[in-house]
Design an enzyme around this catalytic site. Structure first.
Site, mmCIF file in Angstrom:
data_model
loop_
_atom_site.group_PDB
_atom_site.id
_atom_site.type_symbol
_atom_site.label_atom_id
_atom_site.label_comp_id
_atom_site.label_asym_id
_atom_site.label_seq_id
_atom_site.Cartn_x
_atom_site.Cartn_y
_atom_site.Cartn_z
ATOM 1 N N ARG A 209 -1.168 37.048 45.175
ATOM 2 C CA ARG A 209 -0.085 38.030 45.016
ATOM 3 C C ARG A 209 -0.103 39.041 46.151
ATOM 4 O O ARG A 209 0.794 39.843 46.278
ATOM 5 C CB ARG A 209 -0.225 38.763 43.682
ATOM 6 N N LYS B 184 17.935 30.142 56.561
ATOM 7 C CA LYS B 184 17.156 29.606 55.430
ATOM 8 C C LYS B 184 17.093 28.086 55.485
ATOM 9 O O LYS B 184 16.052 27.476 55.347
ATOM 10 C CB LYS B 184 17.767 30.038 54.091
ATOM 11 N N TRP C 290 -1.440 46.637 45.525
ATOM 12 C CA TRP C 290 -0.422 46.470 46.567
ATOM 13 C C TRP C 290 0.196 47.857 46.669
ATOM 14 O O TRP C 290 0.959 48.268 45.795
ATOM 15 C CB TRP C 290 0.583 45.406 46.134
ATOM 16 N N LYS D 207 4.457 33.706 58.746
ATOM 17 C CA LYS D 207 5.109 34.690 57.882
ATOM 18 C C LYS D 207 5.397 35.968 58.657
ATOM 19 O O LYS D 207 6.407 36.607 58.464
ATOM 20 C CB LYS D 207 4.230 35.008 56.664
ATOM 21 N N CYS E 162 0.519 44.215 42.268
ATOM 22 C CA CYS E 162 -0.921 44.395 42.018
ATOM 23 C C CYS E 162 -1.379 43.416 40.938
ATOM 24 O O CYS E 162 -0.582 42.805 40.250
ATOM 25 C CB CYS E 162 -1.173 45.815 41.511
ATOM 26 N N ASN F 225 -0.265 48.747 37.144
ATOM 27 C CA ASN F 225 0.760 48.105 37.982
ATOM 28 C C ASN F 225 2.065 48.797 37.664
ATOM 29 O O ASN F 225 2.349 49.088 36.498
ATOM 30 C CB ASN F 225 0.912 46.615 37.611
ATOM 31 N N GLY F 226 2.880 49.051 38.695
ATOM 32 C CA GLY F 226 4.198 49.644 38.467
ATOM 33 C C GLY F 226 4.344 50.940 39.253
ATOM 34 O O GLY F 226 3.553 51.254 40.147
ATOM 35 N N HIS G 288 37.832 28.088 68.757
ATOM 36 C CA HIS G 288 37.504 28.323 70.175
ATOM 37 C C HIS G 288 36.361 27.437 70.656
ATOM 38 O O HIS G 288 35.745 27.725 71.667
ATOM 39 C CB HIS G 288 37.164 29.806 70.368
ATOM 40 N N GLU H 100 22.443 34.189 57.409
ATOM 41 C CA GLU H 100 21.190 34.120 56.625
ATOM 42 C C GLU H 100 21.073 32.761 55.945
ATOM 43 O O GLU H 100 20.006 32.147 55.927
ATOM 44 C CB GLU H 100 21.140 35.259 55.618
ATOM 45 N N GLU I 48 15.139 26.612 58.686
ATOM 46 C CA GLU I 48 13.708 26.923 58.848
ATOM 47 C C GLU I 48 12.836 26.194 57.825
ATOM 48 O O GLU I 48 11.637 26.022 58.055
ATOM 49 C CB GLU I 48 13.453 28.421 58.803
#
Ligand code: AGP
Length: 608
Positions: free
Chosen positions: A27, A485, A75, A603, A2, A101-102, A504, A481, A488
């Protein structure tokens, strides 16, 4: 996360608050609001949606004319995005306004106590509890009332508080959530982040944990929570506004890589209690959990890679068979699931079309569904009551980093919860895993110190055609992963391979100078990995190892090793991924790629 803004001075507050919130829009948020004190009242105007919706509401209701105000972009973490859940929140009298916030962990018991004391609540949020606590403790001194309030709070908070009877001040406080004071000339500013004040001043106080601020138009007094005055050095902000928007980082992706310790801490917060895992938002009952025959995990991209880690961990700790599917494949293979199965869908955005479709297919076949997501109120949360939120905060960069590590945390928590409820782990074993989880935030911070070494590797490998990532067991999942990364955002062809499978076929691609990242964190598989490293080195590969601190065998076998702090073996993916995230970032940078917005990608993929 937030956004918080505040203003006190000679100018009308509303325009300053709105412009400050605009600087924090990056944000990510789902609702916004302001509170302004004018002559007659404390006007609170707020709305779900964007800042333009708030501006429209202000047009409708009239812009309050006072020169003292606070503002917020939310948020959602507790309570869906809605007008009533938007900040600022007020007390019963409407004379107090709070932005926050929090996460207040103990808000439910505080709320129950306040209701018994006669307070009436309007929203579902933890924040509204703060406004009523201040009302409860206010006896004419707002700083004193806020100090008494924060003594009752457990969790994280950055607060901005107004009281109609105190027209000359804003009171603020900080505990585990950022807060700054902007120092103007005859006016002062409050914000959760520097970009919101940069237009007015480059002189700021960085408020630290455990501090309370009384902000007037010509002074910023700072105290500790015990009320003792605190001396502060003025911090001169050297960033330009663009840099400031990313908290001083050149790209959102790097900022989000470095936010991982806090994101993991926030995702663990309130879920490890007295040596047990607590997931209070779940309603899956004990009989169901004990009767579970099988678990299916389905997701896309990075979330799928997290799901593969989830398979290993749930099978090891809770002894339940797990199948993992790409969500684009799941519903087309007639999965054999039913009421005695649980389907876990993982999605940062909660909007991925393939994953949503998999969720619906699982429900159609009679399976309960558990969603792991980062966005409160997202589509997946509207289609199943069982949700474990990752608390990574908004992830802006297309390449997912902190969402991945917090998805792992959510999966560890659920696996331990299953093991606890199905009694497949002793209390001692459970305690050991929980202790190791609690160490992860600082272990991630320590791991990120490898960045300098990684920059050198990125310079060395930036023009390579192919780069491979190999590993066994959990390391193979992390290799996937790391490979995603890299490809992309740097557009280098990268491939993850089970190390034992190289001979193989893929070994044919290993020629002189091909870089191979070898993950060697699983002690029980290390000797096998060392043999695979020798296999590729014999064909001319340059091998970069990611290994546990002090692993001499890895050091001898590889050309270079990036060490990660030792932790429980099942938790190493949270650490081993960090060097690979940084490598992808710096390789993309070295190749002049658009790190935060790579070509062809979005995204959130809301179409099939
Ligand atoms: C990861 O870096 C990519 N941006 C992409 O693979 C992403 O993980 C995938 O699209 C799934 O998104 P979701 O978690 O929002 O469902």
């Amino acid at each position: 996360m937030c956004g918080i803004v505040g203003y006190i001075g000679p100018q009308p507050a509303a325009p300053i608050l709105l412009k400050g919130l605009e600087k924090l829009e990056y944000r990510g948020y789902d609702s916004a609001g302001i509170a302004v004190r004018d002559l007659e009242r404390l006007s609170v105007i707020k709305t779900v949606g964007r800042l333009q919706d708030l501006r429209a509401r202000l047009e409708e209701q009239g812009v309050p004319q006072g020169s003292l105000g606070i503002g917020h972009t939310r948020w959602a973490t507790h309570g869906r995005p809605s007008d009533i859940n938007a900040h600022p929140h007020s007390d019963c009298s409407g004379r107090i306004a709070v932005v926050h916030n929090g996460i207040i962990e103990n808000y439910k018991e505080l709320r129950e106590w306040l209701v018994e004391e006669g307070h009436t609540f309007k929203s579902e949020t933890d924040t509204e509890t703060i406004a009523h606590l201040i009302e409860r403790f206010y006896e004419g001194d707002l700083v004193d009332a806020v100090r008494k309030t924060i003594k009752r709070l457990e969790g994280s908070f950055a607060l901005g508080v107004l009281h109609f009877d105190q027209p000359q001040e804003i009171v603020a406080a900080r505990q585990h959530s950022p807060l700054v004071v902007g120092l103007g000339d005859g006016e002062n500013f409050l914000a959760s982040d520097i970009p919101a004040v940069l237009e007015h001043t480059k002189k700021v106080y960085i408020i630290d944990d455990g501090e309370v601020v009384r902000l007037t138009s010509d002074q910023a007094e700072i105290f500790d929570f015990a009320g003792r005055p605190v001396r502060k050095e003025i911090f001169e902000v050297a960033w330009d506004p663009v840099l400031a928007e990313k908290g001083g980082y050149p790209h959102f992706m790097l900022k989000e890589i470095y936010e991982q310790p806090q994101a993991v801490r926030d995702t663990l917060q309130g879920r490890l209690n007295g040596g047990r895992v607590v997931l209070p938002d779940l309603t899956l009952d004990l009989a169901y959990l004990r009767g579970l025959r099988k678990i299916f995990i389905t997701a896309a991209g990075t979330a799928y890679h997290a799901g593969i880690v989830g398979k290993y961990v749930i099978e090891k700790l809770a002894r339940i068979p797990v199948e993992v599917d790409l969500s684009s494949e799941f519903r087309y293979r007639n999965p054999m699931l039913g009421p005695d199965c649980l389907t876990i869908v993982i999605s940062q955005s909660g909007e991925t079309a393939d994953t949503l479709a998999s969720l619906r297919e699982a429900k159609r076949l009679g399976s309960k569904v558990l969603a792991i997501t980062n966005v409160v109120g997202s589509s997946v949360t509207r289609e199943t009551p069982e949700v474990i939120y990752t608390l990574a905060g908004p992830e802006i960069a297309v390449a997912s980093t902190k969402a991945y590590t917090t998805q792992l945390i959510a999966l560890y928590l659920f696996a331990l919860y299953l093991a606890q409820e199905r009694q497949t782990l002793s209390e001692q074993q459970l305690a050991e895993y929980i202790a190791a989880l609690e160490q992860l935030p600082q272990a991630i911070s320590a791991t990120l110190s490898c960045e300098e070494a990684v920059v050198g590797l990125a310079q060395e490998f930036k023009d390579k055609e192919d780069i491979f990532f190999i590993g066994r067991g959990l390391d193979y999942a992390v290799a996937m992963e790391g490979s995603l990364k890299l490809k992309e955002i740097s557009y280098i062809h990268a491939e993850a391979y089970a190390a034992g499978e190289l001979k193989h076929g893929t070994l044919a691609l290993i020629v002189e100078g091909v870089p191979v990242f070898a993950l060697i964190t699983q002690e029980s598989l290390r000797d096998k990995m060392i043999s695979n490293i020798k296999e590729v080195k014999a064909r001319g590969a340059t091998v970069i190892g990611v290994a546990n601190e002090g692993d001499r065998f890895a050091e001898e076998a590889c050309d270079q090793v990036i060490f990660i702090p030792r932790t429980n073996e099942i938790l190493t993916p949270v650490l081993a991924v960090a060097p690979l995230q940084l490598f992808a970032y710096h390789a993309a940078l070295a190749r002049g790629c658009d790190v935060d917005k790579p070509r062809n990608l979005a995204k959130s993929v809301t179409v099939e």
